[in-house]
Enzyme design. Structure first.
Site, mmCIF file in Angstrom:
data_model
loop_
_atom_site.group_PDB
_atom_site.id
_atom_site.type_symbol
_atom_site.label_atom_id
_atom_site.label_comp_id
_atom_site.label_asym_id
_atom_site.label_seq_id
_atom_site.Cartn_x
_atom_site.Cartn_y
_atom_site.Cartn_z
ATOM 1 N N CYS A 18 -54.738 10.281 104.214
ATOM 2 C CA CYS A 18 -54.981 9.673 105.522
ATOM 3 C C CYS A 18 -56.062 10.468 106.250
ATOM 4 O O CYS A 18 -55.884 11.667 106.528
ATOM 5 C CB CYS A 18 -53.688 9.667 106.337
ATOM 6 S SG CYS A 18 -53.906 9.001 108.011
ATOM 7 N N CYS A 28 -54.665 11.603 109.951
ATOM 8 C CA CYS A 28 -53.680 12.691 109.983
ATOM 9 C C CYS A 28 -54.047 13.854 109.076
ATOM 10 O O CYS A 28 -53.452 14.926 109.167
ATOM 11 C CB CYS A 28 -52.307 12.179 109.558
ATOM 12 S SG CYS A 28 -51.586 10.993 110.684
ATOM 13 N N HIS A 88 -54.340 -3.822 80.921
ATOM 14 C CA HIS A 88 -53.391 -4.685 81.623
ATOM 15 C C HIS A 88 -52.138 -4.771 80.758
ATOM 16 O O HIS A 88 -52.190 -4.518 79.549
ATOM 17 C CB HIS A 88 -53.979 -6.073 81.861
ATOM 18 C CG HIS A 88 -53.143 -6.933 82.774
ATOM 19 N ND1 HIS A 88 -52.615 -6.469 83.961
ATOM 20 C CD2 HIS A 88 -52.717 -8.225 82.663
ATOM 21 C CE1 HIS A 88 -51.929 -7.434 84.548
ATOM 22 N NE2 HIS A 88 -51.969 -8.502 83.779
ATOM 23 N N ASP A 146 -46.685 -13.354 83.246
ATOM 24 C CA ASP A 146 -47.293 -12.269 84.016
ATOM 25 C C ASP A 146 -46.638 -12.235 85.392
ATOM 26 O O ASP A 146 -46.877 -13.101 86.228
ATOM 27 C CB ASP A 146 -48.802 -12.499 84.156
ATOM 28 C CG ASP A 146 -49.526 -11.278 84.701
ATOM 29 O OD1 ASP A 146 -48.968 -10.611 85.593
ATOM 30 O OD2 ASP A 146 -50.649 -10.979 84.249
ATOM 31 N N CYS A 201 -49.840 -3.221 87.935
ATOM 32 C CA CYS A 201 -49.395 -4.061 86.818
ATOM 33 C C CYS A 201 -48.472 -3.322 85.847
ATOM 34 O O CYS A 201 -47.547 -3.915 85.299
ATOM 35 C CB CYS A 201 -50.583 -4.657 86.085
ATOM 36 S SG CYS A 201 -51.815 -3.471 85.504
ATOM 37 N N CYS A 219 -49.706 5.754 105.447
ATOM 38 C CA CYS A 219 -49.511 7.181 105.731
ATOM 39 C C CYS A 219 -48.047 7.428 106.098
ATOM 40 O O CYS A 219 -47.479 6.717 106.921
ATOM 41 C CB CYS A 219 -50.426 7.624 106.873
ATOM 42 S SG CYS A 219 -50.163 9.326 107.394
#
Length: 639
Positions: A261, A264, A314, A331, A287, A229
């Protein structure tokens, strides 16, 4: 503008097709120029019948839109506020000039273009050629909607990788990369590897890749599950999307996540930037951001790199190894190199289409990443195979027109080597058997990428076994060390042979992974999140060499917190002996006279959500580069 591959390809169409397509392209351009503040003129719906019938089948037409500055959104092509209007004007004028000349009955402004394409085609093998065949393809896909969507994905990625070729962007990346340190470390490690194994085929570039991967993962980029947050610093939850701002769109963030949040009641914005220059500043993401920024870093370091797109959601990078004469899977999320079966075998992905994009070509590399080719073929139903091959050849022909004959020949030869590689599926290696490490457990579970190695039958057959080399037989000694900070095995008794990665010499593993704590600069092996137990073992077998154990000793280090527990044991036949993981060398008298044994560590216990961290193996500071975390010393004698 005649140097533009897309415009050149457009000009090669027959007169009637060119005139129809150019009229529509000029309309799109003129509307933007006349009404710069009208959003409706800055987007083109992909499913629009006019687009699908007048532009999609015409060679070079959609590519021209991308060169004008249009970008891919989910259902539209969009001309963003950040796009260059000057570039749009240049392309518009080139098309208008050619159109006017043809309407007056004059010769094409590109008289030699078709001849060049024909010549290029003649020099390449059939099916791989650089020729630019006319659209529509020989075999139409069953769904025009699918083919349009797939084509836009191909073209968008093919256009995007050209960003990596920006000199300014590469310099910005190079200023952030400790390239001298990476190069120096790579050269030292290459010398060590050559000394240990004179027949080693690794080159300097290969070592640079490993060092760059390690730096990027440990020191530079960070993973985002949810942002803290911005007011209280507490946890947030991804609660849908927010509208992108003009600044977001400038950096390619069509999508902005709302990290909310509960305490908040405040929203923290997480723009999903697609521009690698911006990612050099933010240094965070998932990714997509990781592969995008890492590929730029590779190009900045002078490595030949490709951006790899996987239809099962991916992305990663491939690097060309000139010493090994092949493309290496890399990767950055996983700090993994040359483990192409990681996704299918380790993560349990159901692969279909995997395509690699570079500045010179796009290649269908699906078969490198699968050992189950017939199964993959059953899932490749989005477009027809003939259509895909034809489209890729057309895109490559357009991009490669400006290349020298020598470069075209080099690319063709590389592609032939790849095709030969694809014919024979490989067997999984030990390092390709585990589930995904990056991302939260909930995120990985939702994606189905937590498959454990022990649930796969191939994993059971692929474990590593230490057996004596000729030198070790002669010296009657086997001595192995593992350094947690280096993540490296050193086979001291075999000319200090080095093996990278903790799992490369493991016999069995279940629900364990190597954890890097970037904030504390620590590394250790722990249970995977959500697992109650984890095991890891190493196996030693001297029987094939006709040897048995004269004496043996072992050192292992482990650490526990709260109610966490680590149990170390050695098993030789029916006899199991427990020993301490206190980091001190201990004799194992029960192994005398045996020909094989297994060392195993069991991890369990712990409290709360972080229970998986409460039992650890080989915890070491990343700065302690010389200290071993695990050591086996075995003196041998003949049976």
């Amino acid at each position: 503008m005649s140097e533009s591959p897309a415009v050149t390809a457009l000009f090669e169409n027959p007169n009637e097709e060119f005139l129809d397509a150019s009229k529509l392209l000029l309309t799109y351009a003129d509307n933007i120029l006349r009404y710069p503040n009208e959003e409706k003129y800055r987007s083109i719906r992909i499913g629009n019948p006019t687009f699908s019938t007048k532009l999609l089948p015409i060679k070079g037409a959609v590519e021209v839109l991308f060169e004008m500055g249009f970008e891919e959104a989910e259902t539209h092509l969009v001309f963003p506020k950040s796009a260059s209007v000057e570039q749009l004007k240049l392309i518009r004028e080139a098309i208008a000039t050619e159109r006017d000349q043809r309407l007056r009955g004059g010769q094409s402004a590109q008289p030699s273009a078709q001849a060049a394409a024909t010549s290029s085609s003649a020099s390449a093998p059939q099916g791989l050629a650089a020729a630019a065949p006319s659209y529509p393809p020989v075999a139409q896909p069953s769904s025009l909607e699918n083919s349009m969507s797939f084509f836009v994905t191909l073209q968008s990625n093919f256009q995007h990788v050209m960003l990596y070729e920006s000199f300014e962007m590469q310099q910005k990346a190079l200023n952030l990369i400790p390239h001298q340190q990476i190069s120096s470390t790579a050269e030292n490690k290459l010398k060590e590897a050559k000394k240990a194994d004179p027949g080693c085929k690794l080159g300097r570039e290969d070592m640079v890749v490993l060092e760059l991967l390690s730096w990027f993962k440990k020191d530079f980029f960070s993973w985002v599950n949810s942002l803290p947050c911005s007011r209280c610093g507490g946890e947030t939850q991804n609660s849908g999307s927010l509208s992108p701002t003009t600044e977001d769109l400038r950096w390619g963030a069509q999508r902005v996540e709302n990290h909310y949040c509960q305490s908040c009641q405040l929203s923290t914005r997480f723009p999903r930037y697609n521009n690698p220059e911006k990612l050099l500043e933010t240094r965070r993401g998932r990714c997509g951001e990781w592969a995008n920024c890492f590929t730029l870093c590779c190009r900045a370091m002078g490595l030949e790199a490709r951006y790899v797109w996987d239809s099962t959601d991916h992305v990663w990078t491939e690097i060309y190894s000139s010493s090994q004469r092949r493309w290496l899977h890399c990767d950055s999320c996983e700090n993994a190199c040359d483990k192409p079966l990681l996704y299918e075998v380790g993560w349990g992905k159901k692969l279909a289409y995997i395509l690699a994009f570079s500045k010179d070509q796009v290649v269908d590399v699906t078969w490198r990443y699968s050992c189950k080719h017939p199964e993959v073929l059953t899932r490749r139903t989005r477009v027809q195979e003939a259509w895909l091959l034809h489209t890729i050849n057309g895109l490559n022909a357009s991009r490669q027109q400006a290349l020298t004959p020598e470069r075209k020949k080099e690319l063709t030869e590389r592609l032939l080597v790849e095709l030969v590689e694809f014919i024979s599926p490989k067997k999984p290696k030990a390092g390709e058997l585990g589930g995904r490490n990056s991302g939260s457990l909930a995120w990985r579970l939702a994606r189905g990428e937590t498959k454990a190695a022990d649930t796969d039958t191939s994993a059971q057959a692929a474990g590593f076994v230490f057996t004596p080399t000729e030198k070790e037989k002669c010296d009657r000694l086997l001595h192995v060390r593992y350094s947690s900070s280096k993540d490296q095995y050193c086979r001291v008794s075999n000319n200090c042979e080095l093996v990278q990665s903790w799992d490369q010499c493991v016999w069995r593993k279940k629900s364990v992974f190597r954890k890097l704590e970037s904030d504390w600069q620590m590394a250790y092996i722990a249970r995977t999140e959500g697992s109650s137990q984890g095991t890891i073992s190493w196996k030693f077998d001297f029987a094939p060499a006709g040897m048995k154990i004269k004496s043996a000793s072992i050192m292992a280090s482990s650490q526990t917190f709260h109610s966490g527990s680590v149990c170390w044991r050695v098993q030789a036949g029916p006899v199991t002996t427990e020993f301490s993981g206190d980091g001190k060398m201990q004799p194992l008298q029960s192994l005398t006279g045996c020909s094989e044994f297994t060392v195993e560590a069991g991890l369990s216990g712990g409290e709360g959500d972080a229970a998986w961290q409460h039992s650890q193996l080989f915890r070491r500071s990343l700065k302690e580069t010389e200290e071993s975390s695990f050591e086996i010393l075995v003196h041998l004698e003949e049976v």
